[in-house]
Design an enzyme around this catalytic site. Structure first.
Site, PDB file in Angstrom:
ATOM      1  N   HIS A 112       0.821  -1.214   0.000  1.00  0.00           N
ATOM      2  CA  HIS A 112       0.000   0.000   0.000  1.00  0.00           C
ATOM      3  C   HIS A 112       0.860   1.271   0.000  1.00  0.00           C
ATOM      4  O   HIS A 112       0.495   2.262  -0.629  1.00  0.00           O
ATOM      5  CB  HIS A 112      -0.992  -0.050   1.168  1.00  0.00           C
ATOM      6  CG  HIS A 112      -2.024  -1.131   0.971  1.00  0.00           C
ATOM      7  ND1 HIS A 112      -2.686  -1.743   2.002  1.00  0.00           N
ATOM      8  CD2 HIS A 112      -2.479  -1.729  -0.167  1.00  0.00           C
ATOM      9  CE1 HIS A 112      -3.519  -2.659   1.508  1.00  0.00           C
ATOM     10  NE2 HIS A 112      -3.400  -2.674   0.201  1.00  0.00           N
ATOM     11  N   SER A 148      -6.747  -1.887  -0.985  1.00  0.00           N
ATOM     12  CA  SER A 148      -6.333  -1.112  -2.162  1.00  0.00           C
ATOM     13  C   SER A 148      -7.492  -0.335  -2.803  1.00  0.00           C
ATOM     14  O   SER A 148      -7.266   0.791  -3.276  1.00  0.00           O
ATOM     15  CB  SER A 148      -5.637  -2.023  -3.181  1.00  0.00           C
ATOM     16  OG  SER A 148      -6.401  -3.179  -3.431  1.00  0.00           O
ATOM     17  N   ASP A 191      -2.948  -8.178  -7.753  1.00  0.00           N
ATOM     18  CA  ASP A 191      -2.638  -8.598  -6.385  1.00  0.00           C
ATOM     19  C   ASP A 191      -3.378  -9.881  -6.002  1.00  0.00           C
ATOM     20  O   ASP A 191      -4.223  -9.883  -5.109  1.00  0.00           O
ATOM     21  CB  ASP A 191      -3.036  -7.434  -5.446  1.00  0.00           C
ATOM     22  CG  ASP A 191      -2.766  -7.739  -3.986  1.00  0.00           C
ATOM     23  OD1 ASP A 191      -1.872  -8.552  -3.693  1.00  0.00           O
ATOM     24  OD2 ASP A 191      -3.470  -7.161  -3.138  1.00  0.00           O
ATOM     25  N   HIS A 206      -7.712  -7.550  -8.445  1.00  0.00           N
ATOM     26  CA  HIS A 206      -8.028  -8.423  -7.302  1.00  0.00           C
ATOM     27  C   HIS A 206      -8.270  -7.515  -6.090  1.00  0.00           C
ATOM     28  O   HIS A 206      -7.387  -7.310  -5.262  1.00  0.00           O
ATOM     29  CB  HIS A 206      -6.870  -9.390  -7.021  1.00  0.00           C
ATOM     30  CG  HIS A 206      -6.649 -10.400  -8.106  1.00  0.00           C
ATOM     31  ND1 HIS A 206      -6.184 -10.049  -9.355  1.00  0.00           N
ATOM     32  CD2 HIS A 206      -6.845 -11.739  -8.135  1.00  0.00           C
ATOM     33  CE1 HIS A 206      -6.101 -11.147 -10.103  1.00  0.00           C
ATOM     34  NE2 HIS A 206      -6.493 -12.188  -9.380  1.00  0.00           N
ATOM     35  N   GLU A 227     -13.453  -8.228  -8.344  1.00  0.00           N
ATOM     36  CA  GLU A 227     -13.311  -9.148  -7.209  1.00  0.00           C
ATOM     37  C   GLU A 227     -14.228 -10.334  -7.472  1.00  0.00           C
ATOM     38  O   GLU A 227     -15.402 -10.153  -7.762  1.00  0.00           O
ATOM     39  CB  GLU A 227     -13.681  -8.441  -5.886  1.00  0.00           C
ATOM     40  CG  GLU A 227     -13.832  -9.344  -4.682  1.00  0.00           C
ATOM     41  CD  GLU A 227     -12.597 -10.201  -4.390  1.00  0.00           C
ATOM     42  OE1 GLU A 227     -11.483  -9.675  -4.342  1.00  0.00           O
ATOM     43  OE2 GLU A 227     -12.777 -11.441  -4.206  1.00  0.00           O
ATOM     44  N   ASP A 264     -13.520 -12.337 -13.185  1.00  0.00           N
ATOM     45  CA  ASP A 264     -12.130 -12.771 -13.113  1.00  0.00           C
ATOM     46  C   ASP A 264     -11.254 -11.603 -13.590  1.00  0.00           C
ATOM     47  O   ASP A 264     -11.285 -11.241 -14.768  1.00  0.00           O
ATOM     48  CB  ASP A 264     -11.971 -14.001 -14.020  1.00  0.00           C
ATOM     49  CG  ASP A 264     -10.527 -14.488 -14.092  1.00  0.00           C
ATOM     50  OD1 ASP A 264      -9.626 -13.810 -13.537  1.00  0.00           O
ATOM     51  OD2 ASP A 264     -10.298 -15.545 -14.700  1.00  0.00           O
ATOM     52  N   GLY A 265     -10.510 -11.015 -12.676  1.00  0.00           N
ATOM     53  CA  GLY A 265      -9.696  -9.840 -13.000  1.00  0.00           C
ATOM     54  C   GLY A 265      -8.630 -10.141 -14.039  1.00  0.00           C
ATOM     55  O   GLY A 265      -8.266  -9.262 -14.832  1.00  0.00           O
TER      56      GLY A 265
HETATM   57  N1  SAM Z   1      -5.810  -5.905  -3.407  1.00  0.00           N
HETATM   58  C1  SAM Z   1      -6.401  -6.106  -2.093  1.00  0.00           C
HETATM   59  C2  SAM Z   1      -5.793  -5.094  -1.124  1.00  0.00           C
HETATM   60  O1  SAM Z   1      -4.606  -4.757  -1.262  1.00  0.00           O
HETATM   61  O2  SAM Z   1      -6.506  -4.641  -0.241  1.00  0.00           O
HETATM   62  C3  SAM Z   1      -6.205  -7.500  -1.574  1.00  0.00           C
HETATM   63  C4  SAM Z   1      -6.539  -8.566  -2.559  1.00  0.00           C
HETATM   64  S1  SAM Z   1      -6.346 -10.218  -1.987  1.00  0.00           S
HETATM   65  C5  SAM Z   1      -4.630 -10.444  -1.894  1.00  0.00           C
HETATM   66  C6  SAM Z   1      -6.764 -11.131  -3.418  1.00  0.00           C
HETATM   67  C7  SAM Z   1      -8.247 -11.058  -3.759  1.00  0.00           C
HETATM   68  O3  SAM Z   1      -8.455 -11.594  -5.066  1.00  0.00           O
HETATM   69  C8  SAM Z   1      -9.141 -11.886  -2.842  1.00  0.00           C
HETATM   70  O4  SAM Z   1     -10.145 -11.074  -2.304  1.00  0.00           O
HETATM   71  C9  SAM Z   1      -9.745 -12.965  -3.763  1.00  0.00           C
HETATM   72  O5  SAM Z   1     -11.085 -13.285  -3.427  1.00  0.00           O
HETATM   73  C10 SAM Z   1      -9.697 -12.285  -5.107  1.00  0.00           C
HETATM   74  N2  SAM Z   1      -9.629 -13.160  -6.289  1.00  0.00           N
HETATM   75  C11 SAM Z   1      -9.133 -14.414  -6.406  1.00  0.00           C
HETATM   76  N3  SAM Z   1      -9.113 -14.798  -7.692  1.00  0.00           N
HETATM   77  C12 SAM Z   1      -9.599 -13.742  -8.416  1.00  0.00           C
HETATM   78  C13 SAM Z   1      -9.785 -13.499  -9.802  1.00  0.00           C
HETATM   79  N4  SAM Z   1      -9.459 -14.422 -10.713  1.00  0.00           N
HETATM   80  N5  SAM Z   1     -10.284 -12.302 -10.183  1.00  0.00           N
HETATM   81  C14 SAM Z   1     -10.596 -11.349  -9.269  1.00  0.00           C
HETATM   82  N6  SAM Z   1     -10.440 -11.525  -7.945  1.00  0.00           N
HETATM   83  C15 SAM Z   1      -9.938 -12.703  -7.521  1.00  0.00           C
END
Ligand code: SAM
Length: 289
Positions: A19, A103, A171, A42, A121, A150-151
């Protein structure tokens, strides 16, 4: 796939590194007035309660953000750490820190009137929380879009941005081992559309082969595509069998002066977060600013 909940990890040392680096990039990018597209592939839940059962089970924030609260005078002269800390203090209803921003919140706080924000997400429980959190924050005029998609797959739909300026945070949790390959494939497709974008990739520093090789794979990709890159890693304790003792941020097309910013904040973060003097940091780059 849905076993990972960022609530267990919110505010840990990896979030602090990620961050602060993200905010440093945004601060430098805002020196130019051209609008930015901000994409978080993500996103997580956006805001976290450090008193809830997730955070209280892991207590990971104790080795991250809560550690900073013990010595604010040590970083008060560093504007990057101080701005991050002040932003977090501004979220609290009492002197103790119990709300931690993810984030999406940090990107939202950094948005200017003409910037756009895209949040993705996939988790069926975290997405509604993200939506609720962002709906409370967002003003009518802000161009913000949230999607339960799916990001990795969706990113290319937003590239290149109309203003031809953008920052993408990638992320994933890497609990799915396919995430390492997915990040590389996603970057290749994204860069083919938008080679001048700023891509910020978080990764865990682990001894497992796929994790260990990952920064080398990122470097190879940047070399093949002739892109500038910066790598910043922070370790707070020796390698442990179970758990995370170090993490990194890989920045493609790092903003001008990012290296200087991190050269000033990372040694302080090492001092503030390390356990039994066992911390370290490294910054490497091929940029010649
Ligand atoms: N970026 C966030 C932050 O810094 O506050 C934390 C993100 S966390 C490490 C990863 C997130 O990605 C989780 O909430 C998970 O549910 C989500 N996730 C997993 N696979 C994903 C995908 N293919 N596309 C989007 N989100 C996904």
């Amino acid at each position: 796939m849905f076993s990972y909940r960022h609530g267990f990890h919110a505010g840990n040392h990896a979030d602090v590194l990620k961050h602060i680096t993200l905010l440093s990039c945004l601060k430098l990018l805002h020196k130019k007035e051209t609008p930015l597209m901000l994409v978080d592939t993500h996103a997580g839940a956006g805001l976290y309660d450090l008193q809830d059962r997730f955070a209280q089970t892991s207590l990971e924030a104790n080795e991250g953000i809560l550690q900073l609260t013990k010595n604010p005078s040590l970083f008060s002269a560093n504007s990057d750490i101080n701005d991050y800390f002040e932003l977090i203090l501004g979220l609290q209803s009492s002197p103790a820190i119990h709300i931690y921003p993810g984030s999406p919140y940090l990107l939202w706080r950094s948005m200017r009137a003409l910037d756009k924000l895209r949040l993705m997400e996939l988790h069926p429980s975290d997405f509604p929380v993200l939506k609720e959190n962002m709906e409370q924050l967002k003003t009518k005029r802000q161009d913000i879009k949230l999607e339960m998609v799916d990001g990795f797959a969706m990113l290319k739909a937003y590239l290149p941005p109309p203003s031809r300026r953008g920052l993408v945070l990638i992320d994933p949790s890497y609990e799915d081992k396919g995430d390492y390959r997915a990040v590389l494939n996603t970057l290749e497709a994204a860069i083919a559309r938008f080679a001048t974008g700023i891509y910020c990739i978080w990764y865990p520093v682990l001894t497992r082969l796929d994790a260990k090789e990952f920064p080398n794979r990122l470097k190879k990709l940047c070399q093949e595509l002739n892109l500038s890159w910066l790598k910043a890693e922070l370790r707070i304790k020796p390698v442990i069998e179970d758990g995370l003792s170090a993490s990194g941020m890989w920045i493609i097309n790092p903003p001008w002066q990012l290296e200087e910013s991190l050269e000033s904040s990372l040694p302080l973060l090492q001092t503030l977060l390390q356990i039994n003097a066992s911390g370290s940091y490294l910054i490497e780059t091929n940029s010649s600013f």
